[in-house]
Design a protein around this motif. Sequence first.
Motif, PDB file in Angstrom:
ATOM      1  N   PRO A  82      -1.900  11.658  10.239  1.00 41.47           N
ATOM      2  CA  PRO A  82      -1.279  12.919   9.811  1.00 41.47           C
ATOM      3  C   PRO A  82      -1.905  14.180  10.379  1.00 41.47           C
ATOM      4  N   GLY A  83      -2.250  14.203  11.643  1.00 43.98           N
ATOM      5  CA  GLY A  83      -2.752  15.425  12.272  1.00 43.98           C
ATOM      6  C   GLY A  83      -4.033  15.927  11.638  1.00 43.98           C
ATOM      7  N   THR A  84      -3.981  17.139  11.114  1.00 44.03           N
ATOM      8  CA  THR A  84      -5.182  17.743  10.526  1.00 44.03           C
ATOM      9  C   THR A  84      -5.406  17.317   9.082  1.00 44.03           C
ATOM     10  N   GLU A  85      -4.450  16.639   8.483  1.00 46.13           N
ATOM     11  CA  GLU A  85      -4.590  16.181   7.102  1.00 46.13           C
ATOM     12  C   GLU A  85      -5.379  14.869   7.058  1.00 46.13           C
ATOM     13  N   PRO A  86      -6.001  14.561   5.921  1.00 41.28           N
ATOM     14  CA  PRO A  86      -6.767  13.315   5.822  1.00 41.28           C
ATOM     15  C   PRO A  86      -5.878  12.079   5.916  1.00 41.28           C
ATOM     16  N   LEU A  87      -6.423  11.043   6.517  1.00 42.38           N
ATOM     17  CA  LEU A  87      -5.762   9.737   6.563  1.00 42.38           C
ATOM     18  C   LEU A  87      -6.220   8.966   5.323  1.00 42.38           C
ATOM     19  N   ASP A  88      -5.462   9.091   4.237  1.00 47.36           N
ATOM     20  CA  ASP A  88      -5.935   8.555   2.968  1.00 47.36           C
ATOM     21  C   ASP A  88      -4.768   8.056   2.119  1.00 47.36           C
ATOM     22  N   ARG A  89      -5.050   7.783   0.859  1.00 46.17           N
ATOM     23  CA  ARG A  89      -4.019   7.282  -0.050  1.00 46.17           C
ATOM     24  C   ARG A  89      -2.877   8.284  -0.214  1.00 46.17           C
ATOM     25  N   ALA A  90      -3.237   9.562  -0.245  1.00 45.35           N
ATOM     26  CA  ALA A  90      -2.202  10.581  -0.394  1.00 45.35           C
ATOM     27  C   ALA A  90      -1.221  10.540   0.779  1.00 45.35           C
ATOM     28  N   PHE A  91      -1.717  10.295   1.977  1.00 44.92           N
ATOM     29  CA  PHE A  91      -0.839  10.149   3.132  1.00 44.92           C
ATOM     30  C   PHE A  91       0.097   8.964   2.939  1.00 44.92           C
ATOM     31  N   LEU A  92      -0.436   7.853   2.423  1.00 44.22           N
ATOM     32  CA  LEU A  92       0.390   6.665   2.239  1.00 44.22           C
ATOM     33  C   LEU A  92       1.497   6.880   1.211  1.00 44.22           C
ATOM     34  N   GLU A  93       1.269   7.758   0.248  1.00 41.08           N
ATOM     35  CA  GLU A  93       2.280   8.000  -0.778  1.00 41.08           C
ATOM     36  C   GLU A  93       3.558   8.586  -0.185  1.00 41.08           C
ATOM     37  N   SER A  94       3.430   9.329   0.910  1.00 41.05           N
ATOM     38  CA  SER A  94       4.615   9.910   1.548  1.00 41.05           C
ATOM     39  C   SER A  94       5.057   9.130   2.785  1.00 41.05           C
ATOM     40  N   TYR A  95       4.259   8.133   3.165  1.00 40.85           N
ATOM     41  CA  TYR A  95       4.552   7.368   4.383  1.00 40.85           C
ATOM     42  C   TYR A  95       5.609   6.301   4.118  1.00 40.85           C
ATOM     43  N   GLU A  96       6.507   6.138   5.064  1.00 35.16           N
ATOM     44  CA  GLU A  96       7.477   5.039   5.046  1.00 35.16           C
ATOM     45  C   GLU A  96       7.464   4.388   6.417  1.00 35.16           C
ATOM     46  N   GLY A  97       7.281   3.070   6.417  1.00 33.69           N
ATOM     47  CA  GLY A  97       7.226   2.365   7.691  1.00 33.69           C
ATOM     48  C   GLY A  97       6.326   1.156   7.615  1.00 33.69           C
ATOM     49  N   PRO A  98       5.968   0.585   8.772  1.00 39.45           N
ATOM     50  CA  PRO A  98       5.171  -0.643   8.795  1.00 39.45           C
ATOM     51  C   PRO A  98       3.692  -0.399   8.531  1.00 39.45           C
ATOM     52  N   LEU A  99       3.053  -1.347   7.869  1.00 35.46           N
ATOM     53  CA  LEU A  99       1.612  -1.326   7.604  1.00 35.46           C
ATOM     54  C   LEU A  99       1.081  -2.713   7.928  1.00 35.46           C
ATOM     55  N   CYS A 100       0.175  -2.803   8.892  1.00 32.50           N
ATOM     56  CA  CYS A 100      -0.327  -4.098   9.363  1.00 32.50           C
ATOM     57  C   CYS A 100      -1.529  -4.533   8.521  1.00 32.50           C
ATOM     58  N   ILE A 101      -1.461  -5.744   7.962  1.00 31.60           N
ATOM     59  CA  ILE A 101      -2.555  -6.310   7.177  1.00 31.60           C
ATOM     60  C   ILE A 101      -2.641  -7.802   7.468  1.00 31.60           C
ATOM     61  N   GLU A 102      -3.784  -8.382   7.130  1.00 24.43           N
ATOM     62  CA  GLU A 102      -3.905  -9.837   7.148  1.00 24.43           C
ATOM     63  C   GLU A 102      -3.086 -10.408   5.982  1.00 24.43           C
ATOM     64  N   PRO A 103      -2.321 -11.483   6.194  1.00 19.16           N
ATOM     65  CA  PRO A 103      -1.497 -12.029   5.110  1.00 19.16           C
ATOM     66  C   PRO A 103      -2.283 -12.329   3.841  1.00 19.16           C
ATOM     67  N   ARG A 104      -3.543 -12.799   3.997  1.00 18.60           N
ATOM     68  CA  ARG A 104      -4.316 -13.163   2.814  1.00 18.60           C
ATOM     69  C   ARG A 104      -4.699 -11.950   1.965  1.00 18.60           C
ATOM     70  N   TYR A 105      -4.564 -10.730   2.551  1.00 16.03           N
ATOM     71  CA  TYR A 105      -4.937  -9.520   1.823  1.00 16.03           C
ATOM     72  C   TYR A 105      -3.730  -8.810   1.195  1.00 16.03           C
ATOM     73  N   GLU A 106      -2.569  -9.434   1.213  1.00 15.22           N
ATOM     74  CA  GLU A 106      -1.378  -8.721   0.739  1.00 15.22           C
ATOM     75  C   GLU A 106      -1.506  -8.309  -0.730  1.00 15.22           C
ATOM     76  N   ARG A 107      -1.893  -9.241  -1.579  1.00 17.50           N
ATOM     77  CA  ARG A 107      -2.001  -8.920  -2.997  1.00 17.50           C
ATOM     78  C   ARG A 107      -3.164  -7.952  -3.252  1.00 17.50           C
ATOM     79  N   LEU A 108      -4.255  -8.123  -2.501  1.00 17.91           N
ATOM     80  CA  LEU A 108      -5.391  -7.210  -2.629  1.00 17.91           C
ATOM     81  C   LEU A 108      -4.963  -5.786  -2.301  1.00 17.91           C
ATOM     82  N   VAL A 109      -4.236  -5.611  -1.191  1.00 18.80           N
ATOM     83  CA  VAL A 109      -3.807  -4.273  -0.785  1.00 18.80           C
ATOM     84  C   VAL A 109      -2.862  -3.687  -1.827  1.00 18.80           C
TER      85      VAL A 109
END
Length: 303
Positions: A184-211
């Motif tokens: 997000p440019g000058t804004e922090p890359l954090d949970r708040a960014f994810l709240e407005s984000y829509e799109g793909p997020l790459c994770i290990e399958p075993r971490y799906e429930r953890l995430v």
Amino acid sequence: MGETIPIAVPRKGRPLESVLDRIARRLNVTDLADEIASTLRHEKALTKGSVEPDEENIYHRLAEYSTTDDPTKPEYTVLRDDRAGKPRRIVFDSVTIPLEGVDTDIQLVGREEPFRALRTHEFAMGFDSADLVLEEVVELRSEPLDRIADVNARINPTDTDVRVVTGLGDTVYHTLMATPEVAPGTEPLDRAFLESYEGPLCIEPRYERLVQAVLGTQTLDGVEFRYPEDGREEEAAIAETGLGVYLTVTGSTARDHGLLLGEQLFPSETVLLENESELSEPVATVRSLLDGDDLETQLTVDG
């Protein structure tokens, strides 16, 4: 020897070395811990092909390492490794440690999944990754989970009697990371960014429930999980996707792939676990020997 309290531990890797370090410092068995750790590091190097064995036959090496007629000497066993080709690998099996000043001994017993062994009441105590607790038993809620002190409160008592006691300080982090194009440019890359984000997020399958537990289900509205292809390096897959979550220590590999490091979402540590329904006075005594405020842990559980 008095009563023997079995404790489930990982069979290999960083979690087992963290347990051995804790046992060495608290029970004054440094030589034993060093012997087990060095043996397993050597066997890992053999499995990966980075050193040549003096003895080609793995079972001959196993016989040299194990002393089955003396339980206070470490024993090992052979498992199939999960790498391509499924090579055989020598891993930890068990050792008994007499305790000074009490009529109790402990027996470290290697398990592939110690947490699950506690869940089935095979053990009253054990060590495993905090991640597995999140992956298996914490309730998913709309609000995020960011403290280990809240993990026990999210375990449904009808699911398991196992609880987290404390962490061992071998902390790495599940870290949010993104390419400059997605960040997000000058804004922090954090949970708040994810709240407005829509799109793909790459994770290990075993971490799906953890995430899902760590970020909260509400934060993940509009997010689509993507997974690395088999054999693909996780950071490379995240760089292709644009955004992802993966474990980091220094973050150097992520930066090598052009990724920016964002918020450290949740600490991952080896933790001491107990099955509350299996507790007894000798087990409580052993727990007090292994716990303590000398731990530099991110996972301290509030009393």
